[in-house]
Enzyme design. Structure first.
Site, short mmCIF file in Angstrom:
data_model
loop_
_atom_site.label_atom_id
_atom_site.label_comp_id
_atom_site.label_asym_id
_atom_site.label_seq_id
_atom_site.Cartn_x
_atom_site.Cartn_y
_atom_site.Cartn_z
N GLY A 153 13.72 -37.73 -2.40
CA GLY A 153 13.24 -38.76 -3.32
C GLY A 153 12.06 -39.48 -2.70
O GLY A 153 11.36 -38.96 -1.82
N PRO A 154 11.86 -40.76 -3.12
CA PRO A 154 10.68 -41.51 -2.67
C PRO A 154 10.59 -41.67 -1.15
O PRO A 154 9.49 -41.61 -0.59
CB PRO A 154 10.87 -42.88 -3.35
CG PRO A 154 11.69 -42.58 -4.55
CD PRO A 154 12.63 -41.49 -4.14
N THR A 196 18.95 -38.73 -2.63
CA THR A 196 18.95 -37.91 -3.85
C THR A 196 20.20 -37.04 -3.93
O THR A 196 20.81 -36.89 -4.99
CB THR A 196 17.69 -37.03 -3.89
OG1 THR A 196 16.53 -37.87 -3.95
CG2 THR A 196 17.69 -36.11 -5.09
N ARG A 244 17.52 -21.54 -12.15
CA ARG A 244 18.20 -21.22 -13.40
C ARG A 244 17.18 -20.84 -14.47
O ARG A 244 16.10 -21.44 -14.56
CB ARG A 244 19.04 -22.41 -13.88
CG ARG A 244 20.07 -22.86 -12.86
CD ARG A 244 20.84 -24.09 -13.32
NE ARG A 244 20.01 -25.28 -13.44
CZ ARG A 244 19.65 -26.06 -12.43
NH1 ARG A 244 20.04 -25.77 -11.19
NH2 ARG A 244 18.89 -27.14 -12.63
N CYS A 284 -0.57 0.24 7.71
CA CYS A 284 -0.99 0.64 6.37
C CYS A 284 -2.36 1.31 6.41
O CYS A 284 -2.70 2.11 5.53
CB CYS A 284 -1.01 -0.56 5.43
SG CYS A 284 0.64 -1.17 5.04
N GLU A 313 0.82 -1.21 0.00
CA GLU A 313 0.00 0.00 0.00
C GLU A 313 0.86 1.26 0.00
O GLU A 313 0.53 2.25 -0.67
CB GLU A 313 -0.93 0.01 1.22
CG GLU A 313 -1.91 -1.15 1.28
CD GLU A 313 -1.38 -2.33 2.08
OE1 GLU A 313 -2.18 -2.95 2.80
OE2 GLU A 313 -0.17 -2.63 1.98
N LEU A 326 9.45 -38.22 0.33
CA LEU A 326 8.06 -37.95 -0.04
C LEU A 326 7.10 -38.83 0.74
O LEU A 326 6.08 -38.37 1.26
CB LEU A 326 7.88 -38.14 -1.54
CG LEU A 326 6.46 -37.97 -2.08
CD1 LEU A 326 5.94 -36.57 -1.77
CD2 LEU A 326 6.43 -38.23 -3.58
#
Length: 367
Positions: free
Chosen positions: A298-299, A211, A222, A99, A67, A302
């Site tokens: 990785g698996p 991983t 990137r 604000c 704002e 997760l």
């Protein structure tokens, strides 16, 4: 809500105009994604007549809010204008003044707010302060888009932990990699470009030690103009990670077991979080002002977060390939179809030859 007792046609017209300007405010707010934590990304547009006289967004914590930037640009043209703000204006003194005070002093006639602030220090007070000052306030325009954009902030405020996004790429037969290989070639260039956009927009990108050691990912952003690198987080309970891996840089985070030795990483400027459970880890990451995490692999990692019910947002690339053998994205025991976790607010998009499926497993925290 907006033009009480007005004919239906006029109300519809007012809604469409409000939504148009709020879309611009949301686009501005998106420029702060990944940069404002623990504050929210917020955008503001000042409109007088049919002309935008001021634009602003919150660039990072400690700097003026959206704002203020918009009102600075608008100057005297703000008097009698309408301010469109993606989040309820703050009404308390924090790192910056309220604000609400700036909006009242500017002489704006109306303020349109997408969503109320879940912060208990605001939570409706900002709207009330404006109304008490005689300003017409409307709430709820493009609310779904705003709360989705603010998911990290809302999770941090309400739950004390980051919003967790699980991302992976798999073949048509459900494999994320061939045995002994990394998963970088599963999806195409367009999918990898989208992943870079997410790394730019989220506070942290996380992988497991498997991983890290197999792929040695840089976990950088990137190809995104004006992009920045998210905080690199590595989950490694046994501190088996290669200390020379490319992901390690000052500010990176190692999440390990409570009794793990990690002095070498600490000496290299890595922040070490010792956590007993995934939830404990997330709460500590929240304490580091990390409001959103992109789980990339990785698996095992997760699966641990899914089993703990800690995945909020799922983003899966499906590549038109058949691998046969290989690694599956989940290592959890098979469940009955009746127990499957169904995504909500599902969207499907084609990116090159790949298909992107996204959806939510959690409700976005509100008040």
């Amino acid at each position: 809500m907006y033009t009480e007792n007005a004919p239906p046609g006029r109300v519809a017209a007012a809604l469409s105009i409000d939504e148009r300007w709020m879309t611009l405010a949301l686009d501005l707010a998106a420029r702060g994604l990944g940069r404002t934590a623990p504050n929210p990304p917020v955008g503001c547009v000042i409109v007088r007549g049919h002309e935008v006289v001021g634009r602003g967004f919150h660039p990072r914590a400690g700097e003026p809010h959206a704002e203020v930037f918009a009102l600075r640009e608008a100057g005297a043209h703000a008097r009698g204008a309408t301010a469109y703000v993606t989040l309820e204006p703050c009404s308390h003194h924090g790192r910056t003044p309220p604000c609400t005070d700036a909006l009242i002093a500017s002489g704006v006639r109306r303020v349109v707010v997408s969503a109320l602030d879940p912060n208990p220090r605001v939570a409706g007070r900002g709207v009330q302060v404006l109304r008490d000052a005689g300003i017409d306030v409307s709430v709820g325009i493009s609310e779904a888009g705003a709360t989705r954009q603010q998911a990290g902030f809302r999770s941090l405020i309400v739950r004390g932990r980051p919003w967790v996004v699980a991302k992976y790429a798999m073949t048509l037969d459900g494999k994320v990699a061939a045995v002994g290989e990394g998963n970088g070639s599963v999806s195409g260039a367009a999918a990898r470009e989208r992943t870079m956009v997410w790394r730019n927009e989220l506070d942290a990108v996380a992988v497991g030690s498997g991983t890290l050691n197999m792929d040695d990912p840089a976990l950088t952003t990137r190809g995104v103009p004006g992009g920045r690198d998210a905080c690199a987080v590595v989950f490694d309970r046994q501190t088996r990670s290669n200390p020379q891996a490319r992901a390690w840089r000052r500010g990176s985070v190692l999440v390990t077991a409570p009794d793990a030795a990690a002095s070498a990483f600490e000496a290299a400027g890595v922040t070490v979080v010792r956590a007993a459970t995934p939830l404990d880890a997330l709460m500590q990451l929240g304490g580091l002002d990390i409001s959103s995490v992109l789980l990339e692999g990785g698996p095992t990692l997760l699966s641990a977060f899914l089993d703990a019910g800690l995945v909020d947002d799922v983003r899966v690339f499906i590549a038109p390939k058949l691998l046969g053998g290989g690694l599956s994205p989940l290592t959890s025991p098979a469940r009955r179809m009746h127990d499957a976790q169904a995504l909500r607010d599902v969207s499907v998009e084609t990116l090159g030859a790949d298909v992107l499926v996204t959806g939510l497993l959690s409700d976005i925290p509100r008040l």
